[in-house]
Design an enzyme around this catalytic site. Structure first.
Site, mmCIF file in Angstrom:
data_model
loop_
_atom_site.group_PDB
_atom_site.id
_atom_site.type_symbol
_atom_site.label_atom_id
_atom_site.label_comp_id
_atom_site.label_asym_id
_atom_site.label_seq_id
_atom_site.Cartn_x
_atom_site.Cartn_y
_atom_site.Cartn_z
ATOM 1 N N GLY A 1 36.345 44.959 49.582
ATOM 2 C CA GLY A 1 37.585 45.575 49.101
ATOM 3 C C GLY A 1 38.644 45.867 50.141
ATOM 4 N N GLU B 1 38.375 51.739 54.457
ATOM 5 C CA GLU B 1 37.864 51.560 53.088
ATOM 6 C C GLU B 1 39.021 51.351 52.116
ATOM 7 O OE1 GLU B 1 35.865 50.761 50.988
ATOM 8 O OE2 GLU B 1 34.123 52.038 50.749
ATOM 9 N N ASP B 2 38.725 50.700 51.017
ATOM 10 C CA ASP B 2 39.750 50.520 50.000
ATOM 11 C C ASP B 2 39.964 51.812 49.215
ATOM 12 O OD1 ASP B 2 37.233 50.375 48.791
ATOM 13 O OD2 ASP B 2 37.629 48.511 47.704
ATOM 14 N N ASP C 1 35.726 57.015 45.739
ATOM 15 C CA ASP C 1 35.602 57.378 44.326
ATOM 16 C C ASP C 1 34.579 58.512 44.220
ATOM 17 O OD1 ASP C 1 35.891 57.129 41.560
ATOM 18 O OD2 ASP C 1 34.502 55.452 41.402
ATOM 19 N N LYS D 1 40.336 58.947 44.974
ATOM 20 C CA LYS D 1 40.259 59.390 43.576
ATOM 21 C C LYS D 1 39.399 60.660 43.536
ATOM 22 C CE LYS D 1 39.431 55.387 40.874
ATOM 23 N NZ LYS D 1 38.513 54.679 39.954
ATOM 24 N N PHE E 1 40.998 53.299 36.619
ATOM 25 C CA PHE E 1 40.456 52.127 37.293
ATOM 26 C C PHE E 1 41.600 51.247 37.776
ATOM 27 C CE2 PHE E 1 38.325 48.076 37.873
ATOM 28 C CZ PHE E 1 37.231 48.500 38.610
ATOM 29 N N VAL E 2 41.572 50.912 39.057
ATOM 30 C CA VAL E 2 42.672 50.129 39.631
ATOM 31 C C VAL E 2 42.167 48.807 40.207
ATOM 32 C CG1 VAL E 2 44.180 52.095 40.125
ATOM 33 C CG2 VAL E 2 42.463 51.422 41.810
ATOM 34 N N ASP F 1 38.717 44.901 43.147
ATOM 35 C CA ASP F 1 38.341 43.914 42.130
ATOM 36 C C ASP F 1 37.915 44.549 40.817
ATOM 37 O OD1 ASP F 1 35.844 44.954 43.269
ATOM 38 O OD2 ASP F 1 34.879 43.434 42.022
ATOM 39 N N ARG G 1 41.366 40.475 43.272
ATOM 40 C CA ARG G 1 41.551 41.008 44.628
ATOM 41 C C ARG G 1 42.852 40.501 45.250
ATOM 42 N NH1 ARG G 1 36.646 43.356 46.254
ATOM 43 N NH2 ARG G 1 34.768 42.350 45.460
HETATM 44 P P1 IMP Z 1 32.140 55.348 45.631
HETATM 45 O O1 IMP Z 1 30.824 55.145 46.317
HETATM 46 O O2 IMP Z 1 31.971 55.768 44.201
HETATM 47 O O3 IMP Z 1 33.087 56.252 46.384
HETATM 48 O O4 IMP Z 1 32.774 53.946 45.451
HETATM 49 C C1 IMP Z 1 33.475 53.310 46.357
HETATM 50 C C2 IMP Z 1 33.554 51.843 45.970
HETATM 51 O O5 IMP Z 1 33.618 51.617 44.550
HETATM 52 C C3 IMP Z 1 34.850 51.342 46.511
HETATM 53 O O6 IMP Z 1 34.694 50.885 47.834
HETATM 54 C C4 IMP Z 1 35.211 50.247 45.542
HETATM 55 O O7 IMP Z 1 34.622 49.046 45.959
HETATM 56 C C5 IMP Z 1 34.605 50.675 44.225
HETATM 57 N N1 IMP Z 1 35.621 51.293 43.352
HETATM 58 C C6 IMP Z 1 35.769 52.594 43.055
HETATM 59 N N2 IMP Z 1 36.802 52.819 42.236
HETATM 60 C C7 IMP Z 1 37.359 51.610 42.021
HETATM 61 C C8 IMP Z 1 38.509 51.177 41.255
HETATM 62 O O8 IMP Z 1 39.248 51.933 40.604
HETATM 63 N N3 IMP Z 1 38.741 49.837 41.273
HETATM 64 C C9 IMP Z 1 37.984 48.955 41.972
HETATM 65 N N4 IMP Z 1 36.924 49.325 42.701
HETATM 66 C C10 IMP Z 1 36.601 50.633 42.721
HETATM 67 MG MG MG Z 2 34.408 48.889 48.348
#
Ligand code: IMP
Ligand code: MG
Length: 180
Positions: free
Chosen positions: A45, A100-101, A104, A132, A153-154, A160, A166
């Site tokens: 990402g 990081e992208d 979440d 987020k 969701f983005v 992706d 992407r």
């Molecule tokens: P976390 O472990 O829940 O913080 O997730 C992080 C990963 O989930 C990110 O690096 C993204 O790859 C993916 N992710 C979380 N939210 C989104 C979204 O809205 N769109 C796309 N990918 C997401």
């Molecule tokens: Mg990611």
């Protein structure tokens, strides 16, 4: 499943992204003067964000990548994080900035901090394009944030949906897909 174009609503344009990335680059340039900066991009990402950000940081640096995946491939992660490809470089005594992208639930970043800390970097910080905070399950410190966004969701600019979209040059919100 493909998303209909009419269900993608631009959230940040290319211009807005580039402007914010320039600001982040300036700040990081200030903060990392006289340090041994190494940017670590989280695949897949963060590949576009890192590519643009590194050119806004006016310092010598190393760049490396690692691959992570969390099981569960719809719109939220299961929280079980797996290292799919490791760094090539040593980070011992380096000033590591993870790129990081999006943060979440925070579970991925929590895993990464714990994993990379065992390799004894001199410092370990994180720069995320998007945050987020409403969905956090694990609190994590994020040192640099591009934009804070609501619980939507983005896609695009590296992010992706089922491994597609992407390459959109902007970030868009997707209507009408399940986000569990
Ligand atoms: P976390 O472990 O829940 O913080 O997730 C992080 C990963 O989930 C990110 O690096 C993204 O790859 C993916 N992710 C979380 N939210 C989104 C979204 O809205 N769109 C796309 N990918 C997401
Ligand atoms: Mg990611």
């Amino acid at each position: 499943m493909n998303i209909q174009k009419s269900n993608i609503h631009p959230l940040f344009t290319e211009e807005q992204l580039q402007k914010r990335i320039q600001e982040l680059g300036k700040q990081i340039t200030e903060d990392y003067k006289d340090k041994n900066l190494i940017l670590i991009g989280v695949l897949r990402g963060a590949f576009l964000f890192l590519a643009d950000l590194c050119r806004e940081i006016n310092l010598d640096m190393k760049i490396d990548f690692l691959g992570l995946s969390s099981y569960g491939d719809r719109t939220s992660s299961s929280g079980i994080v797996r290292l799919t490809s490791d760094l090539s470089l040593s980070i011992l005594d380096q000033d590591v900035l993870i790129i990081e992208d999006i943060i979440d639930t925070g579970l991925t970043m929590d895993y990464l901090y714990k994993n990379l800390e065992t390799r004894r970097p001199r410092s370990l910080k994180c720069c995320a394009l998007l945050d987020k905070p409403d969905r956090r399950l694990q609190s994590v410190h994020i040192d640099y944030v591009g934009f804070t966004i609501p619980d939507r969701f983005v896609i695009g600019y590296g992010l992706d949906y089922q491994n597609q979209y992407r390459n959109l040059p902007y970030i868009g919100v997707v209507e009408g897909i399940e986000d569990n």
